[in-house]
Structure formats: C-alpha cells, structure tokens
Scaffold this active site. Structure first.
Site, PDB file in Angstrom:
ATOM      1  N   GLU A 284       0.845  -1.211   0.000  1.00  0.00           N
ATOM      2  CA  GLU A 284       0.000   0.000   0.000  1.00  0.00           C
ATOM      3  C   GLU A 284       0.866   1.241   0.000  1.00  0.00           C
ATOM      4  OE1 GLU A 284      -2.334  -0.095   3.559  1.00  0.00           O
ATOM      5  OE2 GLU A 284      -2.925  -2.171   3.214  1.00  0.00           O
TER       6      GLU A 284
ATOM      7  N   LYS B 138       2.077   4.682   1.628  1.00  0.00           N
ATOM      8  CA  LYS B 138       2.137   5.245   2.970  1.00  0.00           C
ATOM      9  C   LYS B 138       1.763   6.719   2.848  1.00  0.00           C
ATOM     10  CE  LYS B 138       4.937   5.402   7.122  1.00  0.00           C
ATOM     11  NZ  LYS B 138       4.764   6.796   7.464  1.00  0.00           N
TER      12      LYS B 138
ATOM     13  N   ASP C 253       1.051  10.493   3.825  1.00  0.00           N
ATOM     14  CA  ASP C 253       1.778  11.378   4.737  1.00  0.00           C
ATOM     15  C   ASP C 253       0.848  12.432   5.332  1.00  0.00           C
ATOM     16  OD1 ASP C 253       3.853  12.397   6.131  1.00  0.00           O
ATOM     17  OD2 ASP C 253       4.803  13.419   4.450  1.00  0.00           O
TER      18      ASP C 253
ATOM     19  N   GLU D 178      -5.766   7.734   7.274  1.00  0.00           N
ATOM     20  CA  GLU D 178      -4.932   8.926   7.337  1.00  0.00           C
ATOM     21  C   GLU D 178      -5.738  10.138   6.882  1.00  0.00           C
ATOM     22  OE1 GLU D 178      -2.066   7.932   8.469  1.00  0.00           O
ATOM     23  OE2 GLU D 178      -0.554   9.445   7.995  1.00  0.00           O
TER      24      GLU D 178
ATOM     25  N   TYR E 148      -7.234   0.304   7.417  1.00  0.00           N
ATOM     26  CA  TYR E 148      -7.124  -0.733   8.445  1.00  0.00           C
ATOM     27  C   TYR E 148      -8.474  -0.897   9.127  1.00  0.00           C
ATOM     28  CZ  TYR E 148      -4.634  -3.163  12.308  1.00  0.00           C
ATOM     29  OH  TYR E 148      -4.173  -4.072  13.225  1.00  0.00           O
TER      30      TYR E 148
ATOM     31  N   LYS F 123       2.079  -5.257   4.392  1.00  0.00           N
ATOM     32  CA  LYS F 123       1.362  -5.946   5.474  1.00  0.00           C
ATOM     33  C   LYS F 123       1.120  -7.398   5.079  1.00  0.00           C
ATOM     34  CE  LYS F 123      -1.269  -1.754   6.499  1.00  0.00           C
ATOM     35  NZ  LYS F 123      -2.532  -1.048   6.260  1.00  0.00           N
TER      36      LYS F 123
ATOM     37  N   LYS G 238      10.424   3.670   3.494  1.00  0.00           N
ATOM     38  CA  LYS G 238      10.348   5.124   3.263  1.00  0.00           C
ATOM     39  C   LYS G 238      11.076   5.493   1.980  1.00  0.00           C
ATOM     40  CE  LYS G 238       9.735   7.774   6.688  1.00  0.00           C
ATOM     41  NZ  LYS G 238       8.758   8.522   7.402  1.00  0.00           N
TER      42      LYS G 238
ATOM     43  N   CYS H 136      19.741  45.058   8.383  1.00  0.00           N
ATOM     44  CA  CYS H 136      18.815  44.794   7.278  1.00  0.00           C
ATOM     45  C   CYS H 136      19.468  45.139   5.933  1.00  0.00           C
ATOM     46  CB  CYS H 136      17.542  45.619   7.470  1.00  0.00           C
ATOM     47  SG  CYS H 136      16.399  45.454   6.099  1.00  0.00           S
TER      48      CYS H 136
ATOM     49  N   CYS I 173      17.414  48.302   4.430  1.00  0.00           N
ATOM     50  CA  CYS I 173      17.381  49.653   5.005  1.00  0.00           C
ATOM     51  C   CYS I 173      18.507  49.908   6.007  1.00  0.00           C
ATOM     52  CB  CYS I 173      16.027  49.917   5.660  1.00  0.00           C
ATOM     53  SG  CYS I 173      15.818  49.039   7.209  1.00  0.00           S
TER      54      CYS I 173
ATOM     55  N   CYS J  27      13.643  42.657  10.656  1.00  0.00           N
ATOM     56  CA  CYS J  27      13.956  44.074  10.522  1.00  0.00           C
ATOM     57  C   CYS J  27      12.800  44.803  11.212  1.00  0.00           C
ATOM     58  CB  CYS J  27      14.015  44.487   9.058  1.00  0.00           C
ATOM     59  SG  CYS J  27      14.053  46.285   8.895  1.00  0.00           S
TER      60      CYS J  27
ATOM     61  N   CYS K  93      11.478  50.742   6.088  1.00  0.00           N
ATOM     62  CA  CYS K  93      12.180  49.747   5.265  1.00  0.00           C
ATOM     63  C   CYS K  93      11.339  49.432   4.019  1.00  0.00           C
ATOM     64  CB  CYS K  93      12.414  48.487   6.093  1.00  0.00           C
ATOM     65  SG  CYS K  93      13.321  47.233   5.185  1.00  0.00           S
TER      66      CYS K  93
HETATM   67  S1  IVH Z   1      -1.111   0.684   8.876  1.00  0.00           S
HETATM   68  C1  IVH Z   1      -0.329  -1.417  12.859  1.00  0.00           C
HETATM   69  N1  IVH Z   1      -1.191   1.680   6.471  1.00  0.00           N
HETATM   70  O1  IVH Z   1       2.061   5.413   9.038  1.00  0.00           O
HETATM   71  C2  IVH Z   1      -0.338  -0.785  11.514  1.00  0.00           C
HETATM   72  N2  IVH Z   1      -0.320   3.040   8.216  1.00  0.00           N
HETATM   73  O2  IVH Z   1       4.275   4.522  11.296  1.00  0.00           O
HETATM   74  C3  IVH Z   1      -1.065   0.474  11.499  1.00  0.00           C
HETATM   75  N3  IVH Z   1       0.297   5.311   7.493  1.00  0.00           N
HETATM   76  O3  IVH Z   1       0.704   5.756  12.233  1.00  0.00           O
HETATM   77  C4  IVH Z   1      -0.768   1.400  10.400  1.00  0.00           C
HETATM   78  N4  IVH Z   1      -0.264   5.065   5.376  1.00  0.00           N
HETATM   79  O4  IVH Z   1      -0.321   7.135  10.345  1.00  0.00           O
HETATM   80  C5  IVH Z   1      -0.847   1.905   7.760  1.00  0.00           C
HETATM   81  N5  IVH Z   1      -1.369   2.449   4.287  1.00  0.00           N
HETATM   82  C6  IVH Z   1      -1.040   2.658   5.564  1.00  0.00           C
HETATM   83  C7  IVH Z   1      -0.519   3.893   5.995  1.00  0.00           C
HETATM   84  C8  IVH Z   1      -0.164   4.043   7.341  1.00  0.00           C
HETATM   85  C9  IVH Z   1       0.213   5.897   6.294  1.00  0.00           C
HETATM   86  C10 IVH Z   1       0.835   5.956   8.716  1.00  0.00           C
HETATM   87  C11 IVH Z   1      -0.019   5.823   9.938  1.00  0.00           C
HETATM   88  C12 IVH Z   1       0.838   5.170  10.975  1.00  0.00           C
HETATM   89  C13 IVH Z   1       2.213   5.369  10.426  1.00  0.00           C
HETATM   90  C14 IVH Z   1       3.060   4.175  10.796  1.00  0.00           C
END
Ligand code: IVH
Length: 682
Positions: free
Chosen positions: A125, A127, A129, A186, A239, A301, A325, A418, A421, A436, A442
C-alpha cells in the site's frame, strides 16, 4: 454503492416533513459519496445545494430531529471545540521503518520464518503522509473520531472529522458492515488545498505551513470546525478492526470497506513474492508524484489476519507489517553565496545561491536555509559542497555538507543589519526568525504593508495589484497606504504601469474603499497578529478606532479570541506616534473608523463582563446565532465551564459531564427562553 429509490431531491408531498428529512439526508449522503469518493457526481452542484437548503429549512422546523451526522453538519461551527482525551479501544501502533531493498528482504525473510514455511501474501500500500485517525461506527453511524495521540490515548476530534467530505457519516443500510467496528486511516490535505491555504495565509501575514502534513494536523486540531470545513481535508482508510469484520484477508476487508462507502486507495496490491514487492516500490517511487496527496513511502502488510495474529507484535510495532520510506530526492552542488531576503513582515530568510542542479525534474539554483539557527548549525562557507533535498517540503532545502570545508573558504555569517534599510535586526522572544524592525522606513516592509492594505480581504482595491503598488512606491507616488487617497489622475497618467482605463479603475477602487466597513479597515492597517478574525472581534467589541486605541490590556483580553500576544501588539501599535498619525490621515480621508449605525444600534451591554458557555441543541436559534447574540450584547462566549462562568445557556441534551461540572461549581443553567428575555430578543 447504489441507493434504492429515486434520487431527485424533489419534495414528495405524500411524505411527512420528518420522512422528508430522512429521505433528503440519505440522498445527500449518497451524492456526497459520489462526488468526494467516487469522483462521479450524478447531479449538478446547484441541485445539490438546493437539496441541502431544503434539508436545512426542514431541520430548522424540526429541532427534535437534530442529528450530528446529518449532511448539514458538514459545514462545521465556529463554536469553540474542547478536545476530550479518550483511551483507544486497541492501541494505535506505529510501523518500523526500512530504507532499502536489503531491509525489505530481511522483513520478508523474518515473516517467512515466523510462518514456518506456510504460503503468505503481502499487501502493498501507499504510505500516506498525513495524520492517523481512528473512526468508530455503530449501526452504520460515525460515533467517534480520535487522533493517534500517544498511541494509547488521543483527542476526540469527531466534530472536526464530520466536516471531511470523503468520510461517510452514515453508511447505507444493509451494506453488510458489522454493528460495531473501527476503521483507521490517514487524514490528509491534498496539494491543491495546501497551496490555496498557504496563499491565503501569505496574504493574511500568517506563518505558512511547511508541508501538507503539518497543515492537516494543524487543521484537524483547530478549535473551530467551520475552519476545518473550509480547508478541504481528505482521508484514505487502510485498516479495519473489530469483531465481525468480513473475512481473514486484509485486502478483501478493505475492498468491502470501499463498498460500504469508505475511500480506500486504489493503489493497494497483493504481492506473492519479494520481486513483486520491489516492482511495486519502484513503480510508486515515481508514480506517486502524480497523486493529489503526499505519500512518503510504502506499507507492507501480511495479508491474512490469522497470520498477522500468529506473528504478533513487538513492544512498539507489529511484526506483520513494515514501512518502506522513499528517499527524499537529494543532490550535491556548490554553494556560491547566501542572500538574505526581507519578507513583508520583516522576517529575514537566508537563501543559498548555488550551481544549478536537477531535483525532482526541475532545475534548482536556490534553496532555503530557513533561519539563523539552521544556518549556524550547517556552518557554511563559500565553495562548500552542499547537499540539497526536495522532500515533503515544497521548497528545496540545504540539508548538510557533502564533505568537509576546504581550507581557505570564507565562512558565511548571518547578517546583523537589514540588507534593505540598514536597521539593526532583532529577534523576538520565543521566535526563530530574525526581523527588521523598521516597519515605517524599510522599503520591502512598506510595500508589503501597502499590498496587504489594498488586498481583497482588506480594502479590496482590486484594480491595484502588487506590481502597481511596488511601481508607484518606487516612483515616489506613495510612501504609505494613506498616500493612496491623495493620488490624482494626472499623476497616474504619467506614471509607469498605468494606462487610461486603469487610472479610472484605480481611482474608483480607491474611492469605493472608503465604504469598506470598519472591521476590514482594522485588518487592513496591518497591526501585527491582528488577522481577519481578530479584527472582526475587536471591531465589534470596541465599536470604533478611537475606543480601541485607548483600550487597556485587561479590556483587550476580555474579547473572545484575543490573548495577551494580540492585545500586547495592539497596545504597541497605538503607542507609536507614527501609527497614530497614519490613522488620523486615514480618518481625514473618509475611511470607516467605527462600526455602522445599524450595528451600533443593535448593540447593548446587557451581557457585559459575563462569560457564557453554550451547550446542547436549541429550538429557536442556532448555536451560531446565540454566539452572535452574546457578542452583540457585549458578553464573552467561552468553551469550557469554570468558576468564572457566569451562566450556561443550555438547550436539549446538554452533555452529562458539563451538567455535572456546572452543578459542582454552582454555575447557573439558563434555558433558551430565559436567555432571550435577558437580552431582550423576544
Ligand atoms: S497501517 C499497525 N497503512 O504510518 C499498523 N499506516 O508509522 C497500522 N500510514 O501511524 C498502520 N499510510 O499514520 C498503515 N497504508 C497505511 C498507511 C499508514 C500511512 C501511517 C499511519 C501510521 C504510520 C506508521
């Protein structure tokens, strides 16, 4: 997801009003889902608005049918939210991070070993942000939304979450979801909303958010849910937890959740081998740049819930999942010079000029060094080989040196005066930025102030953009915003950047701005920290520039939303002779320096010095209307009950904890009718 019945929004006269309310709510939930989750609206915006208005009108007639999950509640309220800390039913764990193929392969091997050779699938999946959220549903209704907090307890942000359009408030009946379940995901601010918000903040002289994550987090914790509603947050769910969830497969469960009406990422994919995981990572490492929201990695997962259970957890994170990451894009180049930019608030930003490099597909020659602290830490010298990164933040930044400084390279220090000025720079307590302070002398500060003065939310002299302001300033036609009111057609005709048509537009715009109400004049003059909302509250409370200019710290902090920082800044502003002269000139030129006659007549002191808490659901007026009434009669609407609370304006269903607190502190509870009588509005 299909709803039975015709979705045409026409009022069916055979239905009772109560039935019509239920029907409209159901239809609006469906249209909301079509628009925000499926991106496939089936009716026009106009029809949607019409149905929403019908529902609002009917709900007003039937306060007994108030429902916090009604589609009408999506707009939020500007009542102060208090966030109650609640315990998570199941802890919200975080994920262990990996940064390269090797670490991903180690995770894969650990899983294989843990499952003793049994076949398994990995769900890949994105991640996202943003910030994680836990949503609880009972019988298809959203009942609670809680932030992650420290993982064991978080803030109850239900009221704010209700304004996020892609989160369903009510699931369609019979879709097959369990009676009770939790779904996590998220909350995100899409790039477009983020850019719009930062642009607005720039116009209002408010600090910018560094990235969409910070913006989403700041927004979700806003005390004012109508602010949340305006900011266009989005959410992806990833989840599902609870008893009775559909099956053993995480992927399949998320497919089910998508059918119930949740926004689930289409990028989820089941992998049967390590190679398929690598392929997924490689594909999304570039493809993610085309997504509407920020992502910072991939989550892997184990798909089977039974296998997840058998793998278990470590103290901090599950053994069945891991985050990979993405590398923020980084490049090496040579630092040539640091220039210091003066912003229109006076804040000085050091900017690195360097040999051009390619980063995320664009050529980059400049990168921010943020502030003096960051710059000192980097210990920069002309000719240093530096590393530049374009990560979650949109502006490239210098993150470090690629190798130690070579001998003989001159050190770069932060400036003391500055560059525009020559004034000595200062640092305000508790702030990272260096400023400043020469607000009236200025050039970039003056131009910035005039640009703010003419901007749309201030005096709205729309015919004068920043370019014209800057040009007129440079030509010596204006030295401050008050000079705008002395401009003559002949002067402008000879000036650069104008032609005959725009001379008339500009002069008309300036003339019309004399009708702009006092609260916006107050915002326009640019008192530090006095944004649009503070200006409105101050204008309504004090009624005139005269009264405001002599207000004491105690009086100023009486006003709803005005704390010591804003109050101190107001006092400092009026203590400066130059500002008083400026205001006198604006008054002479005919600007509105007091609230209108109508507003004045309506005002009273009936609630003067009173702190009032509003609680419950009301029959005669909305909460917002009561809040406005309190302000109109010079009272203060506060969020929480304390010994200082004068009384509680209570409707139906006042929360039990509030009731208990009120009784304990002996605070009077007043019903709607008594209140309306007190303020003479009956
Ligand atoms: S699963 C026990 N799936 O990443 C597993 N987390 O450090 C629960 N996050 O706190 C998280 N995308 O805020 C999961 N597709 C995704 C995610 C995701 C972003 C974030 C989430 C979590 C952090 C994990």
């Amino acid at each position: 997801m299909e709803l039975e019945g015709k979705l045409n929004g026409e009022l069916n006269l055979e239905l009772t009003e109560q039935e019509q309310i239920l029907k409209l709510r159901k239809e609006l939930h469906q249209h909301n889902y079509n628009y925000y989750v499926l991106n496939m609206p089936t009716i026009s915006d106009k029809d949607f608005d019409m149905m929403m208005h019908q529902l609002q009108d009917l709900e007003k007639l039937h306060p007994e049918m108030a429902d916090p999950n009604s589609p009408t509640q999506r707009v939020g309220s500007d009542l102060n939210n208090e966030f109650v800390t609640v315990q998570h039913k199941r802890p919200m764990l975080s994920l262990a991070n990996t940064y390269n193929q090797q670490e991903v392969s180690e995770f894969y091997e650990r899983v294989k070993e843990g499952l003793q050779g049994a076949p398994f699938q990995i769900c890949c999946e994105l991640k996202f942000d943003g910030l994680s959220i836990s949503l609880h549903y009972e019988h298809g209704s959203l009942v609670r939304a809680v932030t992650r907090g420290d993982g064991t307890q978080g803030d109850d942000v239900t009221q704010n979450v209700r304004t996020i359009r892609s989160i369903p408030l009510q699931l369609p009946q019979g879709a097959g979801y369990p009676d009770e379940f939790e779904i996590r995901g998220e909350v995100l601010m899409p790039w477009t909303s983020f850019e719009r918000l930062n642009k607005q903040r720039e116009e209002n002289e408010e600090p910018l958010f560094a990235n969409p994550r910070n913006a989403a987090s700041g927004t979700l914790k806003s005390k004012n849910s109508s602010v949340v509603a305006e900011r266009g947050l989005d959410a992806y769910l990833y989840y599902l937890l609870g008893e009775g969830i559909p099956g053993d497969g995480h992927y399949q469960n998320m497919e089910a959740a998508s059918k119930w009406g949740f926004q689930v990422s289409k990028a989820m994919k089941l992998a049967n081998s390590l190679q398929e995981i690598y392929d997924y990572i490689e594909y999304w490492d570039t493809e993610r740049k085309n997504l509407p929201v920020a992502t910072d990695g991939i989550v892997l997962k184990v798909n089977s819930l039974a296998q997840q259970r058998s793998l278990g957890m470590t103290a901090k994170s599950p053994r069945w999942a891991i985050a990979y990451k993405f590398q923020a894009e980084q490049a090496e180049t040579i630092l040539r010079q640091v220039v210091f930019q003066v912003g229109r608030t006076g804040a000085i930003t050091p900017v690195a000029n360097m040999d051009p490099i390619q980063l995320s597909g664009t050529q980059v020659r400049r990168a921010t060094l943020h502030n003096a602290d960051v710059m000192a830490q980097l210990d920069l010298h002309v000719g240093d080989h530096i590393l530049v990164e374009k990560g979650g933040e949109i502006i490239p930044k210098v993150v470090g040196k690629a190798c130690p400084t070579e001998p003989g390279c001159p050190k770069i220090n932060f400036i003391t005066h500055c560059p525009a000025c020559g004034s000595k720079l200062i640092r305000y307590e508790g702030e990272a930025a260096i400023y400043c302070p020469n607000e009236t002398g200025c050039p970039p500060l003056i131009v910035g102030k005039i640009e703010h003065f003419v901007s749309r939310k201030a005096m709205n002299i729309f015919s004068m953009g920043p370019e014209i302001v800057e040009s007129y300033f440079k030509q010596g036609l204006i030295h401050d915003a008050a000079d705008l009111y002395t401009l003559k057609a002949e002067q402008l005709l000879n000036a650069d950047k104008t032609n005959e048509v725009s001379v008339n537009n500009i002069l008309n715009g300036i003339k019309e701005s004399k009708n702009v109400p006092f609260e916006r004049v107050l915002f326009a003059i640019g008192i530090r920290f006095v944004g649009e909302i503070a200006a409105k509250s101050l204008a309504r409370y004090f009624g005139s520039m005269d009264k405001l200019s002599t207000a004491t710290l105690e009086e100023l902090t009486q006003v709803n939303g005005i704390g010591e920082v804003i109050a101190g800044s107001v006092i400092k502003y009026f203590a400066d002779e130059r500002n008083r002269t400026f205001i006198n000139r604006l008054t002479k030129y005919g600007l509105q320096m007091q609230i209108s006659q109508e507003q004045q007549e309506a005002k009273s002191d009936r609630l003067k010095d009173m702190s009032i808490v509003i609680s419950g659901v009301f029959a005669h007026h909305s909460r917002d209307e009561y809040k406005a009434m309190i302000e109109k009669h010079n009272g203060k609407n506060v969020g929480s009950i304390s010994g200082k609370t004068s009384f509680i304006l209570a409707g139906e269903n006042m929360g039990p904890s509030k009731l208990e607190k009120a009784q304990k502190l002996g605070v009077r509870i007043m019903n709607e009718e008594e209140f309306l009588q007190l303020v003479g509005e009956q």
